[in-house]
Motif scaffolding. Structure first.
Motif, PDB file in Angstrom:
ATOM      1  N   PHE A 138      -4.864  -5.513   9.341  1.00 48.63           N
ATOM      2  CA  PHE A 138      -4.921  -5.813  10.780  1.00 48.63           C
ATOM      3  C   PHE A 138      -5.756  -7.052  11.068  1.00 48.63           C
ATOM      4  O   PHE A 138      -5.950  -7.416  12.228  1.00 48.63           O
ATOM      5  CB  PHE A 138      -5.458  -4.608  11.558  1.00 48.63           C
ATOM      6  CG  PHE A 138      -4.474  -3.471  11.600  1.00 48.63           C
ATOM      7  CD1 PHE A 138      -3.444  -3.467  12.524  1.00 48.63           C
ATOM      8  CD2 PHE A 138      -4.549  -2.428  10.692  1.00 48.63           C
ATOM      9  CE1 PHE A 138      -2.509  -2.439  12.551  1.00 48.63           C
ATOM     10  CE2 PHE A 138      -3.618  -1.396  10.710  1.00 48.63           C
ATOM     11  CZ  PHE A 138      -2.599  -1.400  11.645  1.00 48.63           C
ATOM     12  N   SER A 154       2.895 -12.827   2.195  1.00 46.95           N
ATOM     13  CA  SER A 154       3.083 -12.960   0.752  1.00 46.95           C
ATOM     14  C   SER A 154       2.317 -11.865   0.034  1.00 46.95           C
ATOM     15  O   SER A 154       1.282 -11.398   0.512  1.00 46.95           O
ATOM     16  CB  SER A 154       2.551 -14.326   0.288  1.00 46.95           C
ATOM     17  OG  SER A 154       2.592 -14.414  -1.113  1.00 46.95           O
ATOM     18  N   ALA A 165      -0.146 -10.896  -2.847  1.00 45.28           N
ATOM     19  CA  ALA A 165      -1.273 -11.706  -3.320  1.00 45.28           C
ATOM     20  C   ALA A 165      -1.047 -12.296  -4.715  1.00 45.28           C
ATOM     21  O   ALA A 165      -1.300 -13.485  -4.942  1.00 45.28           O
ATOM     22  CB  ALA A 165      -2.546 -10.861  -3.316  1.00 45.28           C
ATOM     23  N   MET A 180      -5.681   2.982   9.689  1.00 42.79           N
ATOM     24  CA  MET A 180      -5.496   3.226   8.256  1.00 42.79           C
ATOM     25  C   MET A 180      -4.390   4.248   8.014  1.00 42.79           C
ATOM     26  O   MET A 180      -3.615   4.126   7.082  1.00 42.79           O
ATOM     27  CB  MET A 180      -6.812   3.708   7.619  1.00 42.79           C
ATOM     28  CG  MET A 180      -7.789   2.605   7.317  1.00 42.79           C
ATOM     29  SD  MET A 180      -7.035   1.242   6.396  1.00 42.79           S
ATOM     30  CE  MET A 180      -6.698   2.042   4.856  1.00 42.79           C
ATOM     31  N   ALA A 202       2.061   1.014   2.901  1.00 46.03           N
ATOM     32  CA  ALA A 202       1.599   0.476   1.622  1.00 46.03           C
ATOM     33  C   ALA A 202       0.904   1.560   0.807  1.00 46.03           C
ATOM     34  O   ALA A 202       0.258   2.454   1.372  1.00 46.03           O
ATOM     35  CB  ALA A 202       0.615  -0.670   1.892  1.00 46.03           C
TER      36      ALA A 202
HETATM   37  C1  LIG Z   1      -6.829  -1.590   3.588  1.00 48.77           C
HETATM   38  S1  LIG Z   1      -5.770  -2.686   4.378  1.00 48.77           S
HETATM   39  C2  LIG Z   1      -6.783  -4.051   4.753  1.00 48.77           C
HETATM   40  C3  LIG Z   1      -7.488  -3.920   6.060  1.00 48.77           C
HETATM   41  C4  LIG Z   1      -8.146  -5.222   6.486  1.00 48.77           C
HETATM   42  N1  LIG Z   1      -9.266  -5.561   5.647  1.00 48.77           N
HETATM   43  C5  LIG Z   1      -8.542  -5.217   7.956  1.00 48.77           C
HETATM   44  O1  LIG Z   1      -9.669  -5.630   8.268  1.00 48.77           O
HETATM   45  O2  LIG Z   1      -7.706  -4.817   8.784  1.00 48.77           O
HETATM   46  C6  LIG Z   1      -4.802  -3.315   3.076  1.00 48.77           C
HETATM   47  C7  LIG Z   1      -3.697  -4.257   3.539  1.00 48.77           C
HETATM   48  O3  LIG Z   1      -3.423  -5.149   2.481  1.00 48.77           O
HETATM   49  C8  LIG Z   1      -2.051  -5.230   2.248  1.00 48.77           C
HETATM   50  N2  LIG Z   1      -1.928  -5.422   0.801  1.00 48.77           N
HETATM   51  C9  LIG Z   1      -2.214  -4.526  -0.176  1.00 48.77           C
HETATM   52  N3  LIG Z   1      -1.993  -5.057  -1.386  1.00 48.77           N
HETATM   53  C10 LIG Z   1      -1.579  -6.330  -1.169  1.00 48.77           C
HETATM   54  C11 LIG Z   1      -1.190  -7.395  -2.032  1.00 48.77           C
HETATM   55  N4  LIG Z   1      -1.182  -7.240  -3.363  1.00 48.77           N
HETATM   56  N5  LIG Z   1      -0.821  -8.565  -1.471  1.00 48.77           N
HETATM   57  C12 LIG Z   1      -0.816  -8.730  -0.116  1.00 48.77           C
HETATM   58  N6  LIG Z   1      -1.153  -7.747   0.744  1.00 48.77           N
HETATM   59  C13 LIG Z   1      -1.532  -6.574   0.230  1.00 48.77           C
HETATM   60  C14 LIG Z   1      -1.474  -3.907   2.725  1.00 48.77           C
HETATM   61  O4  LIG Z   1      -0.106  -4.055   3.105  1.00 48.77           O
HETATM   62  C15 LIG Z   1      -2.378  -3.584   3.896  1.00 48.77           C
HETATM   63  O5  LIG Z   1      -1.872  -4.128   5.078  1.00 48.77           O
END
Ligand SMILES: C[S@@+](CC[C@H](N)C(=O)[O-])C[C@H]1O[C@@H](n2cnc3c(N)ncnc32)[C@H](O)[C@@H]1O
Length: 298
Positions: A126, A178, A180, A227, A234
């Motif tokens: 987010f 993308s 990561a 969450m 995901a």
């Molecule tokens: C726990 S949340 C992150 C929350 C964020 N730190 C915030 O402040 O809102 C994880 C997010 O990272 C994305 N995500 C997880 N693994 C990823 C990857 N390998 N590459 C890109 N995005 C990824 C997921 O789709 C999800 O939206």
């Protein structure tokens, strides 16, 4: 209901519910974002002029066969997940962003950014943590693998960019849909002359839903609606994926050393009592009662 883009099996179909005829230009703005950022999303538009109270929202999401995006009467775009509207809520962070500093934000103690830093938030979600990172004056590249989440981020950036107090900070956020690892690989493939330094990479990968623990009781803590919604989109990485993510991030910040004396760092967010990412020992950790930031200096 109308289909607006060419059909492809890898596209995510979403229903975009809007509540007034007068929202055509806002709907067009959302479509323009999808095209400009090449998001693999096909929108199906539906004007829903009845009052969209909680009961109707619940019914809508229970009967839907595809994700529902809602453009409400304040032109805010959200995702209707189990009847609840979830969206980046950047304006609610205003006070935190204004007063953010190393004293008040553990993340900033861990990331040690300055105004000329460049940081990648590789798991943007987010975007709440990205905003804290950008409060330092740093440029923040926000990676989000889920097209629907990327669209919510882009729409929020567009909405907030209209507010004079937020314009500068918004211009420092660079949202990219993308995964990561593939983005890191593309950075490493760039020629050494064109590569721009990356001072820090921030990782906040998904964590198993039942394993958030209360640091006092050791029992499962309640997961917030943001969450909960993300857990539908995901999944947590496997231990091999964790290791790959950490090592690739370290390799990207390590590239700085080839050009400058800079030492980069990877910062990983975990629930306070959670195991280390990929079981790897950090150089330093910072924690409060809820979260822990593990810093890996490269
Ligand atoms: C726990 S949340 C992150 C929350 C964020 N730190 C915030 O402040 O809102 C994880 C997010 O990272 C994305 N995500 C997880 N693994 C990823 C990857 N390998 N590459 C890109 N995005 C990824 C997921 O789709 C999800 O939206």
């Amino acid at each position: 209901m109308s289909s607006l883009q060419p059909v492809s099996s890898s596209f995510t179909h979403c229903q975009l519910v809007y509540v007034s005829e007068s929202q055509h230009s806002q709907v067009a703005d959302i479509q323009a974002l999808i095209i400009a950022h090449q998001l693999p999303i096909i929108l199906h538009l539906e004007l829903f002029a009845d009052k969209l109270n909680q009961k109707r929202r619940q019914q809508l999401s229970q009967t839907a066969t595809q994700p529902i995006l809602l453009l409400d009467d304040k032109d805010k775009l959200s995702w209707l997940s189990d009847g609840l509207s979830v969206a980046p809520e950047w304006d609610k962070l205003q006070r935190r962003v204004v007063s953010a500093g190393r004293k008040s934000e553990l993340l900033l103690q861990a990331a040690k950014l300055t105004t000329d830093s460049r940081v990648i938030d590789a798991t943007a979600g987010f975007g709440h943590d990205s905003l804290i990172l950008a409060s330092t004056g740093a440029q923040v590249i926000m990676l989000e693998q889920q097209p629907l989440m990327a669209l919510l981020l882009l729409a929020e950036q567009q909405r907030m960019s209209a507010l004079p107090n937020w314009q500068k900070l918004m211009s420092r956020l660079h949202i990219i849909n993308s995964e990561a690892l593939s983005y890191f690989a593309s950075l490493q493939a760039e020629s050494l002359n064109t590569i721009k330094k990356v001072d820090a990479i921030y990782l906040d990968p998904m964590f198993p839903e039942d394993s958030y623990q209360d640091s006092k009781t050791g029992k499962g803590a309640k997961v917030g609606k943001h969450m909960q919604a993300l857990h539908q989109l995901a999944s947590p990485p496997t231990s091999e994926e964790e290791l790959q993510l950490l090592q690739s991030a370290q390799a990207v910040v390590g590239q700085n050393g080839q050009h400058t004396q800079l030492r980069g760092r990877v910062v990983v967010k975990r629930p306070q009592l959670a195991p280390l990412l990929a079981n790897q020992q950090p150089s330093e950790s910072w924690h409060n009662e809820a979260v822990r930031f593990d810093g890996y200096f490269v």
